[in-house]
Design a protein around this motif. Structure first.
Motif, PDB file in Angstrom:
ATOM      1  N   ARG A 101       0.836  -1.219  -0.034  1.00 11.35           N
ATOM      2  CA  ARG A 101       0.079   0.083  -0.222  1.00 11.35           C
ATOM      3  C   ARG A 101       0.938   1.385   0.142  1.00 11.35           C
ATOM      4  O   ARG A 101       0.564   2.245  -0.891  1.00 11.35           O
ATOM      5  N   ASP A 102       1.911   1.284   0.818  1.00 12.70           N
ATOM      6  CA  ASP A 102       2.662   2.412   1.066  1.00 12.70           C
ATOM      7  C   ASP A 102       3.721   2.717  -0.571  1.00 12.70           C
ATOM      8  O   ASP A 102       3.531   3.832  -0.906  1.00 12.70           O
ATOM      9  N   LYS A 103       4.023   1.647  -0.859  1.00  7.34           N
ATOM     10  CA  LYS A 103       4.450   1.670  -2.409  1.00  7.34           C
ATOM     11  C   LYS A 103       3.894   2.076  -3.454  1.00  7.34           C
ATOM     12  O   LYS A 103       4.097   3.003  -4.273  1.00  7.34           O
ATOM     13  N   ALA A 104       2.458   1.643  -3.526  1.00  4.42           N
ATOM     14  CA  ALA A 104       1.609   2.111  -4.446  1.00  4.42           C
ATOM     15  C   ALA A 104       1.229   3.469  -4.257  1.00  4.42           C
ATOM     16  O   ALA A 104       1.344   4.308  -5.318  1.00  4.42           O
ATOM     17  N   VAL A 105       1.004   4.044  -3.148  1.00  6.31           N
ATOM     18  CA  VAL A 105       0.819   5.561  -2.936  1.00  6.31           C
ATOM     19  C   VAL A 105       2.036   6.199  -3.164  1.00  6.31           C
ATOM     20  O   VAL A 105       1.848   7.235  -3.923  1.00  6.31           O
ATOM     21  N   PHE A 106       3.066   5.779  -3.017  1.00  7.60           N
ATOM     22  CA  PHE A 106       4.410   6.545  -3.243  1.00  7.60           C
ATOM     23  C   PHE A 106       4.581   6.649  -4.764  1.00  7.60           C
ATOM     24  O   PHE A 106       5.101   7.707  -5.277  1.00  7.60           O
ATOM     25  N   GLU A 107       4.454   5.634  -5.463  1.00  5.17           N
ATOM     26  CA  GLU A 107       4.583   5.574  -7.009  1.00  5.17           C
ATOM     27  C   GLU A 107       3.604   6.772  -7.639  1.00  5.17           C
ATOM     28  O   GLU A 107       3.854   7.204  -8.468  1.00  5.17           O
ATOM     29  N   ALA A 108       2.369   6.552  -7.144  1.00  4.18           N
ATOM     30  CA  ALA A 108       1.389   7.567  -7.526  1.00  4.18           C
ATOM     31  C   ALA A 108       1.784   9.135  -7.521  1.00  4.18           C
ATOM     32  O   ALA A 108       1.824   9.697  -8.250  1.00  4.18           O
ATOM     33  N   GLY A 109       2.454   9.175  -6.042  1.00  7.48           N
ATOM     34  CA  GLY A 109       3.053  10.484  -5.810  1.00  7.48           C
ATOM     35  C   GLY A 109       3.955  11.059  -7.062  1.00  7.48           C
ATOM     36  O   GLY A 109       4.147  12.044  -7.441  1.00  7.48           O
ATOM     37  N   ILE A 110       5.085   9.991  -7.266  1.00 10.01           N
ATOM     38  CA  ILE A 110       6.291  10.145  -8.099  1.00 10.01           C
ATOM     39  C   ILE A 110       5.641  10.754  -9.560  1.00 10.01           C
ATOM     40  O   ILE A 110       6.162  11.647 -10.266  1.00 10.01           O
ATOM     41  N   LYS A 111       4.398   9.832  -9.904  1.00 10.85           N
ATOM     42  CA  LYS A 111       4.176  10.332 -11.224  1.00 10.85           C
ATOM     43  C   LYS A 111       3.606  11.562 -11.372  1.00 10.85           C
ATOM     44  O   LYS A 111       3.791  12.313 -12.440  1.00 10.85           O
ATOM     45  N   LEU A 112       2.611  12.047 -10.485  1.00  9.88           N
ATOM     46  CA  LEU A 112       2.114  13.414 -10.311  1.00  9.88           C
ATOM     47  C   LEU A 112       3.166  14.455 -10.540  1.00  9.88           C
ATOM     48  O   LEU A 112       2.950  15.370 -11.226  1.00  9.88           O
ATOM     49  N   GLY A 113       4.118  14.250  -9.566  1.00  8.55           N
ATOM     50  CA  GLY A 113       5.108  15.425  -9.404  1.00  8.55           C
ATOM     51  C   GLY A 113       6.098  15.401 -10.779  1.00  8.55           C
ATOM     52  O   GLY A 113       6.295  16.580 -11.317  1.00  8.55           O
ATOM     53  N   ALA A 114       6.274  14.065 -11.478  1.00  8.93           N
ATOM     54  CA  ALA A 114       6.935  14.131 -12.636  1.00  8.93           C
ATOM     55  C   ALA A 114       6.376  14.814 -13.805  1.00  8.93           C
ATOM     56  O   ALA A 114       6.866  15.885 -14.468  1.00  8.93           O
ATOM     57  N   LEU A 115       5.012  14.437 -13.861  1.00 16.22           N
ATOM     58  CA  LEU A 115       4.113  14.784 -14.959  1.00 16.22           C
ATOM     59  C   LEU A 115       4.202  16.406 -14.845  1.00 16.22           C
ATOM     60  O   LEU A 115       4.260  17.168 -15.775  1.00 16.22           O
ATOM     61  N   TYR A 116       3.954  16.971 -13.763  1.00 14.46           N
ATOM     62  CA  TYR A 116       3.749  18.385 -13.374  1.00 14.46           C
ATOM     63  C   TYR A 116       5.095  19.013 -14.029  1.00 14.46           C
ATOM     64  O   TYR A 116       4.854  20.205 -14.854  1.00 14.46           O
ATOM     65  N   HIS A 117       6.094  18.716 -13.413  1.00 13.89           N
ATOM     66  CA  HIS A 117       7.122  19.562 -13.699  1.00 13.89           C
ATOM     67  C   HIS A 117       7.837  19.336 -15.211  1.00 13.89           C
ATOM     68  O   HIS A 117       8.895  19.986 -15.479  1.00 13.89           O
ATOM     69  N   GLN A 118       7.567  18.024 -15.759  1.00 17.37           N
ATOM     70  CA  GLN A 118       8.076  17.825 -17.208  1.00 17.37           C
ATOM     71  C   GLN A 118       7.337  18.834 -18.029  1.00 17.37           C
ATOM     72  O   GLN A 118       7.922  19.216 -18.990  1.00 17.37           O
ATOM     73  N   PHE A 119       5.865  18.860 -17.869  1.00 10.93           N
ATOM     74  CA  PHE A 119       5.171  19.505 -19.108  1.00 10.93           C
ATOM     75  C   PHE A 119       4.683  20.864 -18.764  1.00 10.93           C
ATOM     76  O   PHE A 119       4.301  21.516 -19.770  1.00 10.93           O
ATOM     77  N   VAL A 120       4.525  21.459 -17.543  1.00 13.86           N
ATOM     78  CA  VAL A 120       4.452  22.883 -17.207  1.00 13.86           C
ATOM     79  C   VAL A 120       5.466  23.680 -18.086  1.00 13.86           C
ATOM     80  O   VAL A 120       6.661  23.443 -18.143  1.00 13.86           O
ATOM     81  N   GLY A 121       4.918  24.825 -18.713  1.00 13.98           N
ATOM     82  CA  GLY A 121       5.835  25.492 -19.614  1.00 13.98           C
ATOM     83  C   GLY A 121       5.683  25.337 -21.235  1.00 13.98           C
ATOM     84  O   GLY A 121       6.045  26.025 -22.024  1.00 13.98           O
ATOM     85  N   THR A 122       5.090  24.240 -21.518  1.00  5.96           N
ATOM     86  CA  THR A 122       4.929  23.869 -22.928  1.00  5.96           C
ATOM     87  C   THR A 122       4.000  24.902 -23.502  1.00  5.96           C
ATOM     88  O   THR A 122       2.782  25.077 -23.019  1.00  5.96           O
ATOM     89  N   PRO A 123       4.327  25.234 -24.616  1.00  6.69           N
ATOM     90  CA  PRO A 123       3.522  26.299 -25.457  1.00  6.69           C
ATOM     91  C   PRO A 123       2.212  25.491 -25.743  1.00  6.69           C
ATOM     92  O   PRO A 123       2.324  24.151 -26.194  1.00  6.69           O
ATOM     93  N   ILE A 124       1.248  26.109 -25.728  1.00  6.69           N
ATOM     94  CA  ILE A 124      -0.238  25.408 -25.739  1.00  6.69           C
ATOM     95  C   ILE A 124      -1.297  26.460 -26.545  1.00  6.69           C
ATOM     96  O   ILE A 124      -1.145  27.735 -26.290  1.00  6.69           O
ATOM     97  N   SER A 125      -2.241  25.906 -27.442  1.00  8.79           N
ATOM     98  CA  SER A 125      -3.199  26.582 -27.891  1.00  8.79           C
ATOM     99  C   SER A 125      -4.520  25.757 -27.948  1.00  8.79           C
ATOM    100  O   SER A 125      -4.442  24.685 -27.649  1.00  8.79           O
ATOM    101  N   LEU A 126      -5.775  26.183 -28.487  1.00  7.87           N
ATOM    102  CA  LEU A 126      -6.713  25.418 -28.496  1.00  7.87           C
ATOM    103  C   LEU A 126      -6.508  24.416 -29.442  1.00  7.87           C
ATOM    104  O   LEU A 126      -7.136  23.061 -29.380  1.00  7.87           O
ATOM    105  N   GLU A 127      -5.801  24.718 -30.509  1.00  4.95           N
ATOM    106  CA  GLU A 127      -5.397  23.686 -31.553  1.00  4.95           C
ATOM    107  C   GLU A 127      -4.655  22.303 -31.090  1.00  4.95           C
ATOM    108  O   GLU A 127      -4.502  21.466 -31.729  1.00  4.95           O
ATOM    109  N   THR A 128      -3.779  22.545 -29.996  1.00  2.24           N
ATOM    110  CA  THR A 128      -2.737  21.621 -29.834  1.00  2.24           C
ATOM    111  C   THR A 128      -3.059  21.075 -28.302  1.00  2.24           C
ATOM    112  O   THR A 128      -2.415  20.017 -27.871  1.00  2.24           O
ATOM    113  N   VAL A 129      -4.237  21.373 -27.775  1.00  6.59           N
ATOM    114  CA  VAL A 129      -4.623  20.878 -26.495  1.00  6.59           C
ATOM    115  C   VAL A 129      -4.744  19.384 -26.548  1.00  6.59           C
ATOM    116  O   VAL A 129      -4.395  18.752 -25.449  1.00  6.59           O
TER     117      VAL A 129
END
Lengths: 118, 118, 118, 118
Positions: free
Chosen positions: B7-35
């Motif tokens: 259970r600990d490991k499942a929750v830990f892995e879930a946290g890792i993925k959200l943190g990674a996703l956030y800091h990898q993709f924030v800042g990407t140029p975006i418009s309604l056409e590319t969303v």
């Protein structure tokens, strides 16, 4: 010193886009299954930025394959995997630049290929 | 202290993925056409990481529209635009987590929604 | 399914921080001259995030040295160079986690080291 | 079309550095306590890249203060908070460029300030 002209601005904008692309997307998890869509979204995202006339991104599948973690079957996008060709149109000046892995220097090299008046 | 369990490991892995996703993709140029394609590539990239059972990314089009620069017609992906639902399967434990903008706190909040045995 | 408890939240928050740190800072230009200050700013930045009790970052100088480009004398921060030890305090639960390069798997591995009640 | 010259290369390199800096560091957690060290490490990191003669980074403390989350007391570095002045020396040509928030366009604008022969 001479005044800043269209040619300067075209080349400057081209540099900005390559630097941005590199540091935005390096680190993205990647596999042979996602390489196509990652190429497309990098192109689409960078094409949104001012003065981009065209952009073509190709990720080296051989390098990706070599870097795949055997247990987890993915790796991370690295600068040396990227082959990018980009054209800026600033007023009537086109600057064509590229990012390509230079084996001799072992470095992802950015360079100006051509500058022309339309 | 008790031993670290599935259970600990499942929750830990879930946290890792959200943190990674956030800091990898924030800042990407975006418009309604590319969303749309940006949503898909974020999903595909994160799904490559270990123990991800499913991931669904939705970007707030209204926020994107409001943030579009009137002159350049694009903006940058911000954390508050992201709505992510993610499931980790670690052995036989499923951890379901989400990232969603919390208006009251004005903060992109990550939280655990459910933890269950398969 | 059981209710989500303090322990779950502590471990989840710990995962978030490691994922965030990794994808925010990987790709940063680095040399032996900047490694100390890069370690400090990573620590300081992550310590700002909610529930961080302590964080210690160490970058593998040997790996940096090996990766220095001979012509340009710098390289980029890679995940495998990072050794991070982090404690989350969520209410009265402490989760201690780490990121360390696992040579056998050739993978920057994140793991839970200890969970305890204060 | 004319041949690519030193001036072109100086301006191109300057663009690369601004684009890189922006997309590497935007998203970093920041508060009034870490703003000084974040400025320094951005300067130090970018100064490592080829042909950088000098770089000075200043983060808008007023904007940081306004953006601080009241509950968590930190925010994220945004492009509009950055004021960067950078000089490239390519052979004997100096290109001086900047990144500064343009209020009218509500856009973090990158521009060439001066190009000169040493």
């Amino acid at each position: 010193m001479t005044d800043i002209n269209e040619r300067d601005k075209a080349v400057f904008e081209a540099g900005i886009k390559l630097g941005a692309l590199y540091h935005q997307f390096v680190g993205t998890p990647i596999s042979l299954e996602t390489v196509d869509s990652l190429e497309r979204i990098i192109e689409e995202s960078i094409a949104l930025q001012p003065h981009v006339r065209s952009v073509s991104v190709s990720i080296d599948r051989e390098m990706v394959e070599k870097k795949l973690n055997p247990e987890f079957n993915y790796c991370e996008l690295e600068g040396r995997m990227l082959d990018v060709s980009l054209q800026i149109l600033y007023k009537s000046t086109i600057a064509q630049v590229e990012l390509a892995y230079n084996e001799e220097k072992d470095y992802p090299l950015m360079s100006i290929k051509k500058i022309e008046e339309m």
